[in-house]
Design a protein around this motif. Structure first.
Motif, PDB file in Angstrom:
ATOM      1  N   TYR A 198       0.625   3.741  -3.111  1.00  0.00           N
ATOM      2  CA  TYR A 198      -0.144   4.966  -2.939  1.00  0.00           C
ATOM      3  C   TYR A 198       0.609   6.098  -2.235  1.00  0.00           C
ATOM      4  O   TYR A 198       0.568   7.232  -2.679  1.00  0.00           O
ATOM      5  N   ILE A 199       1.260   5.809  -1.131  1.00  0.00           N
ATOM      6  CA  ILE A 199       1.907   6.870  -0.365  1.00  0.00           C
ATOM      7  C   ILE A 199       3.147   7.376  -1.077  1.00  0.00           C
ATOM      8  O   ILE A 199       3.317   8.579  -1.282  1.00  0.00           O
ATOM      9  N   ASP A 200       4.029   6.446  -1.475  1.00  0.00           N
ATOM     10  CA  ASP A 200       5.234   6.860  -2.187  1.00  0.00           C
ATOM     11  C   ASP A 200       4.924   7.416  -3.573  1.00  0.00           C
ATOM     12  O   ASP A 200       5.681   8.214  -4.102  1.00  0.00           O
ATOM     13  N   SER A 259      -0.308   9.571  -4.349  1.00  0.00           N
ATOM     14  CA  SER A 259      -1.736   9.482  -4.623  1.00  0.00           C
ATOM     15  C   SER A 259      -2.557  10.094  -3.479  1.00  0.00           C
ATOM     16  O   SER A 259      -2.154  10.039  -2.318  1.00  0.00           O
ATOM     17  N   LYS A 269      -5.288   8.830  -2.531  1.00  0.00           N
ATOM     18  CA  LYS A 269      -6.076   7.725  -1.988  1.00  0.00           C
ATOM     19  C   LYS A 269      -5.915   7.547  -0.479  1.00  0.00           C
ATOM     20  O   LYS A 269      -6.916   7.322   0.213  1.00  0.00           O
ATOM     21  N   PRO A 270      -4.706   7.636   0.097  1.00  0.00           N
ATOM     22  CA  PRO A 270      -4.614   7.493   1.556  1.00  0.00           C
ATOM     23  C   PRO A 270      -5.452   8.521   2.322  1.00  0.00           C
ATOM     24  O   PRO A 270      -6.065   8.193   3.333  1.00  0.00           O
ATOM     25  N   LEU A 271      -5.502   9.742   1.826  1.00  0.00           N
ATOM     26  CA  LEU A 271      -6.327  10.765   2.460  1.00  0.00           C
ATOM     27  C   LEU A 271      -7.802  10.385   2.372  1.00  0.00           C
ATOM     28  O   LEU A 271      -8.538  10.476   3.357  1.00  0.00           O
ATOM     29  N   TYR A 273       0.836  -1.201   0.000  1.00  0.00           N
ATOM     30  CA  TYR A 273       0.000   0.000   0.000  1.00  0.00           C
ATOM     31  C   TYR A 273       0.869   1.249   0.000  1.00  0.00           C
ATOM     32  O   TYR A 273       0.621   2.197  -0.745  1.00  0.00           O
ATOM     33  N   LYS A 274       1.895   1.240   0.847  1.00  0.00           N
ATOM     34  CA  LYS A 274       2.801   2.392   0.944  1.00  0.00           C
ATOM     35  C   LYS A 274       3.507   2.626  -0.389  1.00  0.00           C
ATOM     36  O   LYS A 274       3.584   3.752  -0.879  1.00  0.00           O
ATOM     37  N   THR A 275       4.008   1.557  -0.970  1.00  0.00           N
ATOM     38  CA  THR A 275       4.713   1.687  -2.251  1.00  0.00           C
ATOM     39  C   THR A 275       3.787   2.213  -3.346  1.00  0.00           C
ATOM     40  O   THR A 275       4.154   3.106  -4.105  1.00  0.00           O
TER      41      THR A 275
END
Length: 96
Positions: free
Chosen positions: A51-53, A56, A58-60, A47-49
């Motif tokens: 969306y976060i990195d 995106s 999407k995490p928000l 997920y981190k790779t």
């Protein structure tokens, strides 16, 4: 094959009275603390790779969406109790 799919696949041919023993055995073999924490860590790394990195939004959206669902579920018993009290008051001819 994901764990839930394996559980359902194995439970297909069983009778209802055989299910509790099968689920208990399956859970003790597949849902241990070590296996579950490894699955969660693997999921979070992906997920981190993705969306976060990747920058995106999407995490928000996930935090906002799941926060809303959690808050609604947390407030539901109080709202339901209020609703039931209001309905009883209306049936008795009182005002709320």
């Amino acid at each position: 094959m994901p764990t839930v799919e394996k559980l359902l696949q194995g439970a297909k041919g069983l009778k209802v009275k055989e299910l509790p023993a099968y689920v208990g055995k399956f859970a003790s073999e597949n849902w241990t603390v070590n296996k579950t924490s490894a699955r969660v860590a693997t999921w979070f790394d992906g997920y981190k790779t993705k969306y976060i990195d990747g920058g995106s939004p999407k995490p928000l959206f996930d935090v906002l969406g799941y926060g809303f669902v959690f808050a609604y579920a947390l407030a539901w018993p109080q709202e339901y109790a209020h609703y039931k009290h209001e309905q009883e008051a209306k049936l008795q001819g009182g005002h709320h």
